[in-house]
Motif scaffolding. Structure first.
Motif, PDB file in Angstrom:
ATOM      1  N   THR A  85       0.813  -1.209   0.000  1.00 50.17           N
ATOM      2  CA  THR A  85       0.000   0.000   0.000  1.00 50.17           C
ATOM      3  C   THR A  85       0.849   1.263   0.000  1.00 50.17           C
ATOM      4  O   THR A  85       0.386   2.311  -0.431  1.00 50.17           O
ATOM      5  N   THR A  86       2.079   1.178   0.468  1.00 45.92           N
ATOM      6  CA  THR A  86       2.957   2.348   0.490  1.00 45.92           C
ATOM      7  C   THR A  86       3.897   2.281  -0.717  1.00 45.92           C
ATOM      8  O   THR A  86       4.146   1.194  -1.267  1.00 45.92           O
ATOM      9  N   PRO A  87       4.431   3.419  -1.141  1.00 48.84           N
ATOM     10  CA  PRO A  87       5.390   3.380  -2.252  1.00 48.84           C
ATOM     11  C   PRO A  87       6.558   2.416  -1.992  1.00 48.84           C
ATOM     12  O   PRO A  87       6.952   1.677  -2.895  1.00 48.84           O
ATOM     13  N   ARG A  88       7.078   2.392  -0.774  1.00 49.40           N
ATOM     14  CA  ARG A  88       8.199   1.492  -0.460  1.00 49.40           C
ATOM     15  C   ARG A  88       7.795   0.028  -0.656  1.00 49.40           C
ATOM     16  O   ARG A  88       8.535  -0.753  -1.245  1.00 49.40           O
ATOM     17  N   GLU A  89       6.611  -0.350  -0.181  1.00 49.41           N
ATOM     18  CA  GLU A  89       6.140  -1.734  -0.340  1.00 49.41           C
ATOM     19  C   GLU A  89       5.922  -2.074  -1.821  1.00 49.41           C
ATOM     20  O   GLU A  89       6.291  -3.150  -2.274  1.00 49.41           O
ATOM     21  N   ILE A  90       5.332  -1.145  -2.558  1.00 50.73           N
ATOM     22  CA  ILE A  90       5.079  -1.369  -3.983  1.00 50.73           C
ATOM     23  C   ILE A  90       6.397  -1.522  -4.729  1.00 50.73           C
ATOM     24  O   ILE A  90       6.555  -2.424  -5.566  1.00 50.73           O
ATOM     25  N   LEU A  91       7.368  -0.676  -4.425  1.00 48.68           N
ATOM     26  CA  LEU A  91       8.676  -0.757  -5.087  1.00 48.68           C
ATOM     27  C   LEU A  91       9.397  -2.060  -4.751  1.00 48.68           C
ATOM     28  O   LEU A  91      10.027  -2.673  -5.623  1.00 48.68           O
ATOM     29  N   THR A  92       9.307  -2.495  -3.510  1.00 49.47           N
ATOM     30  CA  THR A  92       9.932  -3.769  -3.124  1.00 49.47           C
ATOM     31  C   THR A  92       9.278  -4.930  -3.856  1.00 49.47           C
ATOM     32  O   THR A  92       9.957  -5.834  -4.356  1.00 49.47           O
ATOM     33  N   THR A  93       7.962  -4.900  -3.942  1.00 51.43           N
ATOM     34  CA  THR A  93       7.245  -5.958  -4.670  1.00 51.43           C
ATOM     35  C   THR A  93       7.671  -5.982  -6.137  1.00 51.43           C
ATOM     36  O   THR A  93       7.935  -7.043  -6.702  1.00 51.43           O
ATOM     37  N   TYR A  94       7.769  -4.802  -6.752  1.00 49.17           N
ATOM     38  CA  TYR A  94       8.139  -4.762  -8.169  1.00 49.17           C
ATOM     39  C   TYR A  94       9.606  -5.160  -8.370  1.00 49.17           C
ATOM     40  O   TYR A  94       9.944  -5.824  -9.346  1.00 49.17           O
ATOM     41  N   GLN A  95      10.473  -4.781  -7.442  1.00 48.81           N
ATOM     42  CA  GLN A  95      11.869  -5.218  -7.535  1.00 48.81           C
ATOM     43  C   GLN A  95      11.947  -6.742  -7.468  1.00 48.81           C
ATOM     44  O   GLN A  95      12.686  -7.361  -8.231  1.00 48.81           O
ATOM     45  N   ASN A  96      11.194  -7.349  -6.570  1.00 48.85           N
ATOM     46  CA  ASN A  96      11.182  -8.814  -6.472  1.00 48.85           C
ATOM     47  C   ASN A  96      10.660  -9.449  -7.760  1.00 48.85           C
ATOM     48  O   ASN A  96      11.172 -10.473  -8.209  1.00 48.85           O
ATOM     49  N   PHE A  97       9.654  -8.830  -8.377  1.00 46.25           N
ATOM     50  CA  PHE A  97       9.114  -9.296  -9.651  1.00 46.25           C
ATOM     51  C   PHE A  97      10.190  -9.228 -10.741  1.00 46.25           C
ATOM     52  O   PHE A  97      10.388 -10.174 -11.505  1.00 46.25           O
ATOM     53  N   LEU A  98      10.908  -8.100 -10.811  1.00 42.16           N
ATOM     54  CA  LEU A  98      11.991  -7.969 -11.792  1.00 42.16           C
ATOM     55  C   LEU A  98      13.105  -8.974 -11.521  1.00 42.16           C
ATOM     56  O   LEU A  98      13.672  -9.555 -12.446  1.00 42.16           O
ATOM     57  N   GLY A  99      13.414  -9.188 -10.237  1.00 37.96           N
ATOM     58  CA  GLY A  99      14.431 -10.166  -9.868  1.00 37.96           C
ATOM     59  C   GLY A  99      14.034 -11.575 -10.281  1.00 37.96           C
ATOM     60  O   GLY A  99      14.878 -12.371 -10.710  1.00 37.96           O
TER      61      GLY A  99
END
Length: 168
Positions: A85-99
């Protein structure tokens, strides 16, 4: 006739085609960026770590190069808290997706005036280099990415260095 056609194709492949840089400013997508050539707009919905995301992609590949692309994708994050729900959580989720797609990323945080977001680099699956920028702003995920054959390609820095994610 077929020999001259083949010679032309070989010549264009060896010398490369001149690119025609295009500055794109799209207020609806909230971006401004200079592509190495004219991009095309595509709209699609894909499942991902946030659920189904509607994406608007501006993308181009240099003439004769199917192994290089420059793209900016802007996705409207669906309602709910899937993926954070927060930008930090969204960015971490997307980084994991890219990884998951590419392997371990080299990640660098963006300056506060450019983010919240990060820049990344990873070796591509075909031996090339994938570099990108991910920014979250106003319920949208902005993802600029360059895939090129060799590290240090000046088009990558020109493209990613010029990216602006604008607030409306």
């Amino acid at each position: 006739m077929s020999r001259s056609w083949l010679a032309l194709v070989v010549l264009l492949t060896l010398t490369g085609c001149r690119e025609d840089p295009r500055r794109i400013e799209n207020e609806n997508l909230g971006i401004a960026v200079t592509f190495p050539g004219p991009p095309k707009l595509h709209r699609h919905t894909d499942p991902g770590p946030f659920g189904d995301v509607e994406w608007f992609d501006l993308a181009m590949s240099p003439a004769g190069r199917l192994d290089e692309t420059f793209s900016v994708a802007v996705g409207n994050l669906p309602p709910g808290d899937k993926g954070g729900t927060t930008p930090r959580e969204i960015l971490t989720t997307y980084q994991n997706f890219l990884g998951y797609r590419f392997g371990a990323l080299q990640r660098t945080e963006l300056p506060a005036d450019k983010g919240p977001g990060f820049r990344y680099k990873v070796k591509g699956p075909n031996g090339g280099v994938v570099e990108g920028i991910v920014v979250v702003r106003r319920g949208r995920l902005h993802h600029a990415q360059a895939i090129v054959r060799k590290e240090g390609d000046p088009r990558t820095e020109a493209f990613l260095g010029d990216l602006e994610v604008r607030t409306r």
